[in-house]
Design an enzyme around this catalytic site. Structure first.
Site, PDB file in Angstrom:
ATOM      1  CD  GLU A   1      -4.617  -8.210   1.591  1.00  0.00           C
ATOM      2  OE1 GLU A   1      -5.595  -6.777   1.680  1.00  0.00           O
ATOM      3  OE2 GLU A   1      -3.245  -7.062   1.595  1.00  0.00           O
TER       4      GLU A   1
ATOM      5  CD  GLU B   1      -2.732  -0.949   2.587  1.00  0.00           C
ATOM      6  OE1 GLU B   1      -2.335  -0.444   3.108  1.00  0.00           O
ATOM      7  OE2 GLU B   1      -3.444  -1.968   2.629  1.00  0.00           O
TER       8      GLU B   1
ATOM      9  CG  HIS C   1     -10.082  -5.265   0.738  1.00  0.00           C
ATOM     10  ND1 HIS C   1     -10.888  -6.819   1.071  1.00  0.00           N
ATOM     11  CD2 HIS C   1      -8.506  -4.959   0.640  1.00  0.00           C
ATOM     12  CE1 HIS C   1      -9.206  -7.266   1.647  1.00  0.00           C
ATOM     13  NE2 HIS C   1      -8.266  -5.930   1.675  1.00  0.00           N
TER      14      HIS C   1
ATOM     15  CG  ASP D   1     -13.675  -8.489   1.432  1.00  0.00           C
ATOM     16  OD1 ASP D   1     -12.899  -7.677   0.687  1.00  0.00           O
ATOM     17  OD2 ASP D   1     -13.082  -7.916   2.549  1.00  0.00           O
TER      18      ASP D   1
ATOM     19  CG  ASN E   1      -1.068  -7.127  -0.701  1.00  0.00           C
ATOM     20  OD1 ASN E   1      -1.359  -7.547  -2.226  1.00  0.00           O
ATOM     21  ND2 ASN E   1      -1.280  -6.838  -0.254  1.00  0.00           N
TER      22      ASN E   1
HETATM   23  O1  9MR Z   1      -7.783  -7.830   8.298  1.00  0.00           O
HETATM   24  C1  9MR Z   1      -6.705  -7.510   8.829  1.00  0.00           C
HETATM   25  C2  9MR Z   1      -7.770  -6.342   9.929  1.00  0.00           C
HETATM   26  O2  9MR Z   1      -7.926  -7.443  11.036  1.00  0.00           O
HETATM   27  C3  9MR Z   1      -6.517  -5.464  11.154  1.00  0.00           C
HETATM   28  O3  9MR Z   1      -7.003  -5.648  11.929  1.00  0.00           O
HETATM   29  C4  9MR Z   1      -6.515  -4.486   9.574  1.00  0.00           C
HETATM   30  C5  9MR Z   1      -5.512  -3.948  10.703  1.00  0.00           C
HETATM   31  O4  9MR Z   1      -4.870  -2.633   9.197  1.00  0.00           O
HETATM   32  O5  9MR Z   1      -5.504  -4.787   9.253  1.00  0.00           O
HETATM   33  C6  9MR Z   1      -6.898  -6.218   8.534  1.00  0.00           C
HETATM   34  O6  9MR Z   1      -5.539  -6.757   6.980  1.00  0.00           O
HETATM   35  C7  9MR Z   1      -5.725  -5.870   5.973  1.00  0.00           C
HETATM   36  C8  9MR Z   1      -4.337  -6.040   5.434  1.00  0.00           C
HETATM   37  O7  9MR Z   1      -3.295  -6.527   5.886  1.00  0.00           O
HETATM   38  C9  9MR Z   1      -3.687  -5.063   4.010  1.00  0.00           C
HETATM   39  N1  9MR Z   1      -5.158  -4.508   3.278  1.00  0.00           N
HETATM   40  C10 9MR Z   1      -6.087  -4.407   3.901  1.00  0.00           C
HETATM   41  C11 9MR Z   1      -7.010  -5.353   4.672  1.00  0.00           C
HETATM   42  C12 9MR Z   1      -7.334  -5.021   5.407  1.00  0.00           C
HETATM   43  O8  9MR Z   1      -8.147  -3.138   6.417  1.00  0.00           O
END
Ligand code: 9MR
Length: 450
Positions: free
Chosen positions: A270, A162, A241, A272, A204
């Site tokens: 990722e 990111e 997402h 969803d 990513n």
């Molecule tokens: O799913 C993850 C969640 O449990 C955490 O609280 C969060 C913290 O930043 O991160 C979520 O996963 C993220 C991923 O690491 C990077 N892309 C976005 C995902 C969803 O927020």
């Protein structure tokens, strides 16, 4: 973007077709021999994986683990391999929760995607306030230590996560890491390569799915630059997402294909999609088909197992409901995977037929080129060269249908999937529109001399 078919006789048409796609030999349009009953098995039919994010604190939940073990062959630690989890104090590393996920996966014969070595978010407290060369060194040390610890055990790393800004500019996101200098990303990739030379190294990001987005173009330009300068990058992850405000773009396969054409693997990392019922199912099908349509789209990972496991559970964005039942979205993904697709990269693809000894010399060459694409259909063009009395056979894969043709008056077989055509008049090309019905694979071509 071409596919070429050569033939010297009708007899040769029954000979085996050999396709070289982006330098790798694969069979064209080999349909799945039977429907697989799990996501992993269905994906493996085309050499892909199907993964999920896993949370260490759910590994005691038998419903969760039952679905995990049955359906998936790739695992991403949802939080446990991030910077704050693995280096909570500077120089003190903690791998216990990451290891729980990694070991559970590997004991079940699954592979692991590492997530993520360097990121502006989920940094440990000690790192958040650092800057300049001290932060650069700390980041590189983190990448080196974590990638070394997991050396040989992870299939791929999200080396940098990111790093691009949202909005129209297509530039980098401001962060403490970015402020250490624009080369922080390539420095991270080089450190990761040194630490684990065999792991695939990925960039990513999210909101990079639509080819028209400035952010997509920004990432694309960075990857192109990295490839041209030999910065070690092997793959690009598309987080995917989606929700109603950010739906699956109709040009997704174009995005994936264009990145793949830079010489990297692409992966949906990722996935969803908020929603329910057939609308949600259709969008999941579209993403699956977009990946299947690109040979270097090597796999799909969903960001959790049951809706209740999701980081945004109220949007019910996953393939299993809170009780672990398969949703319509599950079935649409499974069916899409089962309908196969070796995929094609937007590079030259050559199909040749073997020559039967004793046949007359001569022959023809038919070249397929991709035309315009829409969400529900795409155009193709065929150009032929060679001796005069040739004919081209165009075969589309069910459930595709040819819904229009131009510069030709073809004849059809009884299935409606095979058309035999010559250009009208003295022309040497003709075209058609294929309604894809979820299958983006290109038609196969043969040309024969009568
Ligand atoms: O799913 C993850 C969640 O449990 C955490 O609280 C969060 C913290 O930043 O991160 C979520 O996963 C993220 C991923 O690491 C990077 N892309 C976005 C995902 C969803 O927020």
């Amino acid at each position: 973007m071409t596919l070429t078919a050569k033939s010297v006789s009708r007899v040769a048409l029954v000979s085996s077709l050999v396709a070289a796609v982006a330098g790798a030999a694969v069979l064209l349009a080999a349909p799945a021999s039977g429907a697989a009953s799990t996501l992993a098995a269905a994906a493996e039919q085309s050499g892909r994986y199907f993964g999920t994010a896993v949370a260490a604190n759910k590994l005691g939940d038998s419903t969760y683990v039952g679905i995990l073990n049955r359906e998936f062959d790739m695992v991403t630690a949802e939080n446990e391999m991030k910077m704050d989890a693995t280096e909570p104090n500077q120089g003190q590393f903690s791998f216990s929760n990451g290891d729980r996920i990694l070991n559970q996966a590997r004991n079940q014969g699954k592979r692991v995607r590492g997530h993520a070595l360097a990121w502006h978010s989920q940094q440990p407290g000690w790192m958040q306030n650092m800057s300049g060369s001290a932060l650069r060194s700390a980041m590189l040390n983190h990448v080196t230590q974590v990638a070394s610890y997991y050396k040989g055990k992870v299939y791929a790393w999200d080396v940098v996560n990111e790093a691009f800004a949202d909005g129209g500019g297509g530039g980098r996101r401001d962060s403490n890491l970015q402020r250490t200098g624009n080369d922080w990303i390539e420095a991270a990739f080089r450190a990761a390569r040194s630490a684990d030379p065999n792991a695939k190294l990925c960039y990513n990001d999210y909101n990079t799915d639509n080819w028209s987005n400035a952010k997509t173009q920004g990432v694309y330009n960075m990857v192109r630059d990295f490839k041209s300068r030999g910065v070690p990058i092997d793959c690009v992850g598309f987080q995917a997402h989606f929700n109603s405000g950010n739906p699956v773009p109709s040009n997704y396969h174009t995005t994936l294909g264009n990145f793949a054409a830079l010489g990297v693997d692409v992966q949906i990392t990722e996935l969803d999609i908020e929603g329910s019922g057939s609308g949600q199912a259709q969008q999941f099908q579209g993403v699956t088909q977009a990946c299947l349509a690109v040979a270097r789209c090597t796999g799909i990972t969903v960001w959790g197992i049951r809706d209740s496991d999701s980081w945004r559970s109220s949007g019910t964005p996953l393939l299993f409901d809170g009780s672990g039942n398969k949703k319509a979205a599950y079935t649409s993904v499974l069916n899409a995977l089962n309908s196969g697709g070796t995929g094609t990269n937007p590079t030259t693809t050559t199909t040749t037929t073997t020559t039967t000894p004793g046949e007359q010399p001569g022959g023809c060459t038919a070249t397929y080129s991709e035309g315009q694409k829409w969400s529900d259909r795409f155009n193709g063009n065929v150009t032929v060269s060679g001796t005069d009395n040739w004919v081209v056979t165009v075969t589309v894969s069910s459930p595709q249908k040819v819904i229009a043709t131009w510069n030709t008056s073809p004849s059809w077989d009884s299935s409606g999937n095979v058309m035999t055509a010559r250009p009208n008049g003295s022309g040497n090309s003709f075209g058609f529109t294929i309604q894809h019905n979820g299958n983006w694979s290109w038609p196969s071509l043969t040309c024969s001399v009568g």
